[in-house]
Design a protein around this motif. Structure first.
Motif, mmCIF file in Angstrom:
data_model
loop_
_atom_site.group_PDB
_atom_site.id
_atom_site.type_symbol
_atom_site.label_atom_id
_atom_site.label_comp_id
_atom_site.label_asym_id
_atom_site.label_seq_id
_atom_site.Cartn_x
_atom_site.Cartn_y
_atom_site.Cartn_z
ATOM 1 N N VAL A 99 0.812 -1.215 0.000
ATOM 2 C CA VAL A 99 0.000 0.000 0.000
ATOM 3 C C VAL A 99 0.848 1.269 0.000
ATOM 4 C CG1 VAL A 99 -0.197 0.285 2.508
ATOM 5 C CG2 VAL A 99 -2.103 0.972 1.036
ATOM 6 N N ILE A 100 2.153 1.132 0.238
ATOM 7 C CA ILE A 100 3.044 2.292 0.207
ATOM 8 C C ILE A 100 2.948 3.013 -1.135
ATOM 9 C CG2 ILE A 100 5.038 0.960 -0.614
ATOM 10 C CD1 ILE A 100 5.304 3.848 1.868
ATOM 11 N N LEU A 101 2.665 2.253 -2.207
ATOM 12 C CA LEU A 101 2.591 2.848 -3.545
ATOM 13 C C LEU A 101 1.367 3.734 -3.725
ATOM 14 C CD1 LEU A 101 3.747 -0.197 -5.706
ATOM 15 C CD2 LEU A 101 5.033 1.898 -5.230
ATOM 16 N N ARG A 102 0.434 3.663 -2.800
ATOM 17 C CA ARG A 102 -0.768 4.496 -2.887
ATOM 18 C C ARG A 102 -0.719 5.697 -1.950
ATOM 19 N NH1 ARG A 102 -5.487 -0.122 -3.050
ATOM 20 N NH2 ARG A 102 -5.505 -0.452 -5.309
ATOM 21 N N ARG A 103 0.361 5.814 -1.206
ATOM 22 C CA ARG A 103 0.458 6.917 -0.255
ATOM 23 C C ARG A 103 0.786 8.222 -0.984
ATOM 24 N NH1 ARG A 103 -2.290 4.319 2.682
ATOM 25 N NH2 ARG A 103 -1.539 3.019 4.394
ATOM 26 N N GLY A 104 0.199 9.286 -0.511
ATOM 27 C CA GLY A 104 0.514 10.591 -1.078
ATOM 28 C C GLY A 104 1.874 11.052 -0.599
ATOM 29 N N VAL A 105 2.691 11.510 -1.506
ATOM 30 C CA VAL A 105 4.034 11.946 -1.133
ATOM 31 C C VAL A 105 3.980 13.202 -0.273
ATOM 32 C CG1 VAL A 105 6.209 12.880 -2.008
ATOM 33 C CG2 VAL A 105 5.204 10.855 -3.075
ATOM 34 N N ASP A 106 3.327 14.236 -0.759
ATOM 35 C CA ASP A 106 3.312 15.518 -0.046
ATOM 36 C C ASP A 106 2.469 15.480 1.221
ATOM 37 O OD1 ASP A 106 4.986 16.731 -1.890
ATOM 38 O OD2 ASP A 106 3.316 17.309 -3.193
ATOM 39 N N THR A 107 1.367 14.750 1.184
ATOM 40 C CA THR A 107 0.444 14.763 2.327
ATOM 41 C C THR A 107 0.768 13.714 3.385
ATOM 42 O OG1 THR A 107 -1.054 13.261 1.147
ATOM 43 C CG2 THR A 107 -1.445 15.637 0.916
ATOM 44 N N ASN A 108 1.491 12.662 3.004
ATOM 45 C CA ASN A 108 1.718 11.562 3.940
ATOM 46 C C ASN A 108 3.201 11.276 4.171
ATOM 47 O OD1 ASN A 108 2.070 8.689 4.824
ATOM 48 N ND2 ASN A 108 -0.164 8.720 4.831
ATOM 49 N N LEU A 109 3.886 10.879 3.126
ATOM 50 C CA LEU A 109 5.266 10.425 3.288
ATOM 51 C C LEU A 109 6.241 11.544 3.641
ATOM 52 C CD1 LEU A 109 5.537 7.874 0.330
ATOM 53 C CD2 LEU A 109 4.974 7.428 2.726
ATOM 54 N N LYS A 110 6.162 12.636 2.937
ATOM 55 C CA LYS A 110 7.138 13.714 3.129
ATOM 56 C C LYS A 110 7.181 14.240 4.564
ATOM 57 C CE LYS A 110 8.678 18.119 1.191
ATOM 58 N NZ LYS A 110 8.388 19.187 0.192
ATOM 59 N N PRO A 111 6.032 14.552 5.193
ATOM 60 C CA PRO A 111 6.087 15.049 6.583
ATOM 61 C C PRO A 111 6.700 14.032 7.545
ATOM 62 C CG PRO A 111 3.926 15.450 5.604
ATOM 63 C CD PRO A 111 4.661 14.544 4.668
ATOM 64 N N LYS A 112 6.417 12.754 7.341
ATOM 65 C CA LYS A 112 6.954 11.724 8.231
ATOM 66 C C LYS A 112 8.452 11.533 8.010
ATOM 67 C CE LYS A 112 2.514 9.334 8.556
ATOM 68 N NZ LYS A 112 1.709 8.141 8.198
ATOM 69 N N PHE A 113 8.870 11.545 6.760
ATOM 70 C CA PHE A 113 10.295 11.429 6.462
ATOM 71 C C PHE A 113 11.054 12.609 7.075
ATOM 72 C CE2 PHE A 113 11.410 8.248 3.010
ATOM 73 C CZ PHE A 113 10.303 7.452 3.240
ATOM 74 N N GLU A 114 10.516 13.796 6.911
ATOM 75 C CA GLU A 114 11.173 14.994 7.446
ATOM 76 C C GLU A 114 11.286 14.915 8.965
ATOM 77 O OE1 GLU A 114 8.814 18.182 5.920
ATOM 78 O OE2 GLU A 114 9.909 18.288 4.008
ATOM 79 N N PHE A 115 10.252 14.397 9.608
ATOM 80 C CA PHE A 115 10.274 14.267 11.069
ATOM 81 C C PHE A 115 11.341 13.266 11.504
ATOM 82 C CE2 PHE A 115 8.895 12.108 14.965
ATOM 83 C CZ PHE A 115 8.809 13.193 15.830
ATOM 84 N N LEU A 116 11.396 12.127 10.831
ATOM 85 C CA LEU A 116 12.377 11.102 11.181
ATOM 86 C C LEU A 116 13.806 11.600 10.957
ATOM 87 C CD1 LEU A 116 10.565 7.965 9.693
ATOM 88 C CD2 LEU A 116 10.974 8.428 12.122
ATOM 89 N N ILE A 117 14.010 12.302 9.857
ATOM 90 C CA ILE A 117 15.337 12.851 9.564
ATOM 91 C C ILE A 117 15.736 13.872 10.623
ATOM 92 C CG2 ILE A 117 16.644 14.294 7.944
ATOM 93 C CD1 ILE A 117 14.970 12.951 5.684
ATOM 94 N N ALA A 118 14.792 14.726 10.999
ATOM 95 C CA ALA A 118 15.073 15.753 12.010
ATOM 96 C C ALA A 118 15.386 15.145 13.370
ATOM 97 C CB ALA A 118 13.884 16.705 12.127
ATOM 98 N N ASN A 119 14.961 13.890 13.569
ATOM 99 C CA ASN A 119 15.176 13.237 14.860
ATOM 100 C C ASN A 119 16.243 12.145 14.812
ATOM 101 O OD1 ASN A 119 13.097 14.141 17.111
ATOM 102 N ND2 ASN A 119 12.044 14.268 15.132
ATOM 103 N N GLY A 120 17.149 12.276 13.856
ATOM 104 C CA GLY A 120 18.341 11.430 13.891
ATOM 105 C C GLY A 120 18.455 10.334 12.860
ATOM 106 N N PHE A 121 17.382 10.052 12.125
ATOM 107 C CA PHE A 121 17.450 8.976 11.133
ATOM 108 C C PHE A 121 17.912 9.550 9.798
ATOM 109 C CE2 PHE A 121 14.748 7.259 14.406
ATOM 110 C CZ PHE A 121 15.168 5.942 14.492
ATOM 111 N N VAL A 122 19.199 9.786 9.727
ATOM 112 C CA VAL A 122 19.778 10.421 8.543
ATOM 113 C C VAL A 122 20.561 9.400 7.726
ATOM 114 C CG1 VAL A 122 19.901 12.691 9.618
ATOM 115 C CG2 VAL A 122 21.811 11.108 9.884
ATOM 116 N N GLY A 123 20.799 9.751 6.463
ATOM 117 C CA GLY A 123 21.573 8.868 5.597
ATOM 118 C C GLY A 123 20.925 7.507 5.447
ATOM 119 N N LYS A 124 21.726 6.466 5.553
ATOM 120 C CA LYS A 124 21.225 5.104 5.351
ATOM 121 C C LYS A 124 20.329 4.623 6.486
ATOM 122 C CE LYS A 124 25.205 2.711 7.396
ATOM 123 N NZ LYS A 124 26.272 1.712 7.162
#
Length: 378
Positions: A99-124
């Motif tokens: 179902v990941i292929l049906r997720r909205g990038v701007d509305t769903n994935l991007k905010p979560k990715f940005e949050f994870l990156i800001a909290n230490g999950f950087v690079g690989k």
């Protein structure tokens, strides 16, 4: 006809064959499996996502893509690759969570990715986290992810510690922290376990803190009843060992020790010194005990004084070292006396340099004996 066209024509045939051969295992097939878009879905999963044919056919039973609205899954793929996902990780993620292929990038994935990156999950670290536990993306950002991070940061102290715990246990960030983890942490601190030791336990062995409340209470009381106070340095280790087995397994391991002549008092004395001795399997315990007592002729009191002897691998550590020392002694190259016990505990580097490499020229084949490729007479 080009290769891609040929593949598309073959896909319906492959799919029919896949469905017919799997019908005996799956009595009722999903209506989606025969949908007109199924062939396109499989084609996209193979050619755009990199899934193997069999995997693509399986995923297509759970996910159907419309050729007219293919922009969303394509944007998801581009987004993942832009964040360092390798093709193998993309494949693994889609296989686990189509179902990941049906997720909205701007509305769903991007905010979560940005949050994870800001909290230490950087690079690989980011693709590794999401690939190992796709459920992290199923959590609501505001009502779940943010409160979860805030709680763990209040306990562990930093994002680095959260990342460290997540690397050791993929489900760390998706477990029910509010109803299970938080009450367990509060219980341990209330019982008197120093907070810094609770933190170390969570980071080193996150799964320990996921126990049901009643099981955690039982383990805490059991360890206290053995005579270990919560403030004692060994309490956390004893708790970890206790939580790694149920009461039935605990009793069976006690019986194994008793079968070699140990009294309950001696067993508990050793456990309090080195709790992990009872974390080994019954077979390993028997094997180690038999070798120490009957081959090396070690005194039981020596094992009680240093219970970690029971944690050493018989085949990888105890026997190779014993065989080397026996050969060196027989050739009068060393006088070890009562030093055998100590030499079983020294570091690998120390033993190799001082008792193997040092005498390799004088004793041909000594290194092979140590590596276990040549057996000595026993």
């Amino acid at each position: 006809m080009n290769t891609k066209g040929a593949m598309r024509n073959l896909l319906p045939l492959l799919q029919k064959r896949f469905l017919s051969t799997s019908s005996s295992c799956t009595p009722t097939l999903s209506p989606l499996s025969t949908a007109p878009s199924s062939s396109f879905t499989v084609d996209f999963l193979i050619n755009s996502c990199g899934l193997p044919s069999k995997s693509a056919l399986s995923v297509s039973q759970k996910l159907q893509l419309d050729e007219k609205s293919i922009q969303k899954p394509q944007s998801v793929l581009e987004f993942l690759k832009a964040h360092g996902f390798k093709e193998s990780q993309v494949v693994k993620l889609i296989e686990k969570r189509p179902v990941i292929l049906r997720r909205g990038v701007d509305t769903n994935l991007k905010p979560k990715f940005e949050f994870l990156i800001a909290n230490g999950f950087v690079g690989k670290l980011l693709p590794e986290l999401i690939t190992s536990n796709p459920n992290v993306l199923e959590r609501a950002l505001e009502s779940n992810m943010k409160p979860c991070f805030e709680y763990f940061k209040s306990i562990l102290g930093s994002n680095d510690m959260i990342v460290a715990a997540s690397k050791r246990c993929a489900v760390f960030l998706t477990y029910d922290w509010k109803s299970i983890i938080q009450p367990n942490v509060e219980l341990l601190i209330k019982e008197g376990v120093p907070e810094e030791r609770v933190v170390k336990m969570i980071v080193a062995q996150p799964r320990i803190i996921y126990q049901r409340r009643d099981r955690m209470v039982y383990a805490v009381n059991a360890v206290k009843n053995l005579g270990l106070e919560p403030k004692a340095p060994m309490f956390i280790y004893a708790l970890r060992s206790m939580l790694s087995m149920n009461e039935f397994t605990w009793k069976k391991k006690i019986e194994v020790m008793k079968s070699f002549g140990w009294t309950e008092e001696e067993i508990l004395q050793a456990f309090k010194q080195y709790p992990f001795q009872l974390s080994s399997s019954e077979e390993k315990m028997r094997k180690s005990m038999d070798f120490l007592l009957n081959t090396i002729k070690m005194e039981r009191q020596a094992i009680i004084a240093c219970p970690k002897f029971l944690m050493y691998s018989t085949e990888k550590r105890l026997r190779p070292r014993y065989d080397v020392l026996k050969i060196l002694k027989s050739k009068k190259l060393i006088e070890i006396g009562k030093k055998t016990n100590h030499l079983l505990t020294v570091s690998e580097k120390n033993f190799l340099e001082n008792y193997v490499t040092k005498y390799a020229d004088k004793v041909p084949g000594l290194l092979e004996v140590y590596r276990g490729t040549t057996k000595t007479e026993r």
